[in-house]
Design a protein around this motif. Structure first.
Motif, PDB file in Angstrom:
ATOM      1  N   GLN A  15       0.825  -1.214   0.000  1.00  0.00           N
ATOM      2  CA  GLN A  15       0.000   0.000   0.000  1.00  0.00           C
ATOM      3  C   GLN A  15       0.861   1.267   0.000  1.00  0.00           C
ATOM      4  OE1 GLN A  15      -3.635   0.213   2.248  1.00  0.00           O
ATOM      5  NE2 GLN A  15      -3.069  -1.678   3.278  1.00  0.00           N
ATOM      6  N   TYR A 132     -12.107  -5.670   1.476  1.00  0.00           N
ATOM      7  CA  TYR A 132     -10.695  -5.541   1.117  1.00  0.00           C
ATOM      8  C   TYR A 132     -10.032  -6.880   0.757  1.00  0.00           C
ATOM      9  CZ  TYR A 132      -5.778  -4.379   2.530  1.00  0.00           C
ATOM     10  OH  TYR A 132      -4.421  -4.208   2.603  1.00  0.00           O
ATOM     11  N   ASP A 139      -6.431  -9.533  -6.908  1.00  0.00           N
ATOM     12  CA  ASP A 139      -5.072  -9.149  -7.329  1.00  0.00           C
ATOM     13  C   ASP A 139      -4.257 -10.395  -7.680  1.00  0.00           C
ATOM     14  OD1 ASP A 139      -5.718  -6.546  -6.512  1.00  0.00           O
ATOM     15  OD2 ASP A 139      -4.663  -6.707  -4.589  1.00  0.00           O
ATOM     16  N   GLY A 151       4.537 -10.773   4.434  1.00  0.00           N
ATOM     17  CA  GLY A 151       4.858 -10.921   5.844  1.00  0.00           C
ATOM     18  C   GLY A 151       3.747 -11.716   6.532  1.00  0.00           C
ATOM     19  N   ASP A 153       1.594 -11.012   8.740  1.00  0.00           N
ATOM     20  CA  ASP A 153       0.289 -10.390   8.992  1.00  0.00           C
ATOM     21  C   ASP A 153      -0.696 -10.569   7.829  1.00  0.00           C
ATOM     22  OD1 ASP A 153       1.821  -8.656   7.390  1.00  0.00           O
ATOM     23  OD2 ASP A 153       0.667  -6.928   8.028  1.00  0.00           O
ATOM     24  N   VAL A 190       8.288  -8.102  11.916  1.00  0.00           N
ATOM     25  CA  VAL A 190       9.204  -7.168  12.588  1.00  0.00           C
ATOM     26  C   VAL A 190       8.365  -6.368  13.570  1.00  0.00           C
ATOM     27  CG1 VAL A 190      10.765  -5.211  12.247  1.00  0.00           C
ATOM     28  CG2 VAL A 190      10.722  -7.075  10.577  1.00  0.00           C
ATOM     29  N   MET A 200       5.647  -3.682  13.869  1.00  0.00           N
ATOM     30  CA  MET A 200       6.074  -2.362  13.396  1.00  0.00           C
ATOM     31  C   MET A 200       5.103  -1.922  12.309  1.00  0.00           C
ATOM     32  SD  MET A 200       9.709  -1.198  11.704  1.00  0.00           S
ATOM     33  CE  MET A 200      10.688  -1.306  13.164  1.00  0.00           C
TER      34      MET A 200
END
Ligand code: TYM
Length: 335
Positions: A15, A132, A139, A151, A153, A190, A200
């Protein structure tokens, strides 16, 4: 990039909501460049995802161009990969609608990111925020991607994309490739430098919590010096030492050293020395990205040439997917 080849296909997106973080870099983008030789790679700046939370239009436009330049500065070569801006290829949104009809309300309600963002943006829980993950599935499935480097998440969203693909295939006959996640062994999550129990994130209100990949060396070192750790003084990877574990992971990824090697390197030394070393390793690693970015971002014509060509190449692939999907679901041919 040849459009018909035996190579497997990779898709990933990021994003454009600000400068990428060290989390984005270590968890995702760092891995994208090296994949370019072995795979057909397609990378996108996903601006349509970004508007699920409020954006200032002028800022979004600027952030999107900046993110595209950053993508190239991180080693994505627009000649070897397809690198484009999501809104330049309308097929993603079109496929998303079709896929939303193979997605259950209940499964979207279970998405942890939706729950977290609904809390963060309680005054704007819009339908786009809810659907979303269907756009994200579109995509990926529009290119029949085999692998999706992300990652940790994003794992739940990828799982959903797999379920949507499977359900569509069951309803209409085998068609979509069911994509596999590609999550790095080290650095998939991370953590914040100020609260190592949280990931993070760009949106952290505390500027010391997050390293941005365009931060200068002094800033990077200062943020690491202030990183929250614990009250003993041993640099070793152990349960309960979340802050040190995070710094060790970052240092390991930046230097290629194993956790054991790091423990021996800092045995008998304090956290101060260790934090300084992590800060220097990160700053040195990111220096070439910063230099390349500052050159690229000035060359608007070159960037435009690259993202226009990227969108054309992306559209050539997805138009084929979409017309087959339209036929499968029973739409009448337009011509
Ligand atoms: P986004 O923009 O939040 O993040 C981009 C990538 O960075 C990873 N990441 C992290 N990795 C490790 N530690 C962290 N602290 C950290 N923070 C972010 C994310 O896992 C991601 O891989 N929905 C996606 C974008 C997207 C996408 C896609 C990804 C849209 N369509 C299709 C893959 C395939 C997102 O918001 O990522």
């Amino acid at each position: 990039m040849p459009e018909t080849s035996e190579k497997k296909t990779i898709f990933s997106g990021i994003q454009p909501t600000g400068v990428f973080t060290l989390g984005n870099y270590i968890g995702a983008i760092r891995n994208w460049g090296p994949l370019q030789d072995e795979y057909n790679c397609i990378y996108s700046i996903v601006d349509m995802h970004a508007i699920t939370v409020r954006q200032e239009p002028a800022k979004l436009r600027q952030n999107t161009l900046q993110a595209y330049a950053l993508l190239l500065a991180c080693g994505i070569d627009p000649k070897r990969s397809i690198a484009f801006i999501q809104s330049h290829n309308p097929n993603h949104a079109e496929l998303s609608w079709i896929l939303s009809c193979s997605t259950q309300f209940g499964e979207l309600s279970r998405m942890t990111q939706f729950k977290a963002k609904s809390q963060q943006h309680a005054d704007d829980i819009n339908a786009g925020l809810f659907t979303y993950p269907v756009l994200m599935a579109a995509d990926i499935l529009a290119y029949n991607a085999d692998l999706v480097p992300i990652g940790a998440d994003q794992k739940q969203h990828l799982e959903l994309a797999r379920n949507i693909a499977g359900r569509f295939n069951q309803k209409y006959g085998d068609f979509f490739t069911v994509p596999e996640p590609f999550i790095p062994k080290a650095g998939a999550r991370v953590m914040s430098l100020q609260d190592p129990a949280k990931k993070m994130s760009k949106s952290d209100e505390n500027p010391n919590a997050c390293i941005f990949i365009l931060d200068d060396k002094d800033t990077i070192i200062r943020k690491f010096k202030r990183a929250v750790t614990d009250s003993d003084a041993e640099v070793c990877y152990r349960e309960g030492k979340d802050g040190i574990n995070n710094l060790m992971t970052i240092y390991s990824v930046m230097t290629g050293k194993s956790l054991d090697e790091i423990t021996s390197e800092f045995s008998g030394k304090g956290y101060g020395d260790f934090k300084l070393a992590v800060g220097e390793a990160v700053a040195d690693h990111l220096e070439p990205v910063r230099t390349e970015f500052s050159k690229l971002v000035k060359d608007k014509d070159y960037l435009k040439e690259c993202y226009t060509a990227g969108a054309e190449a992306a559209g050539r692939i997805t138009r084929k997917t979409l017309s087959k999907v339209y036929r499968k679901v029973g739409f009448v041919d337009a011509r």
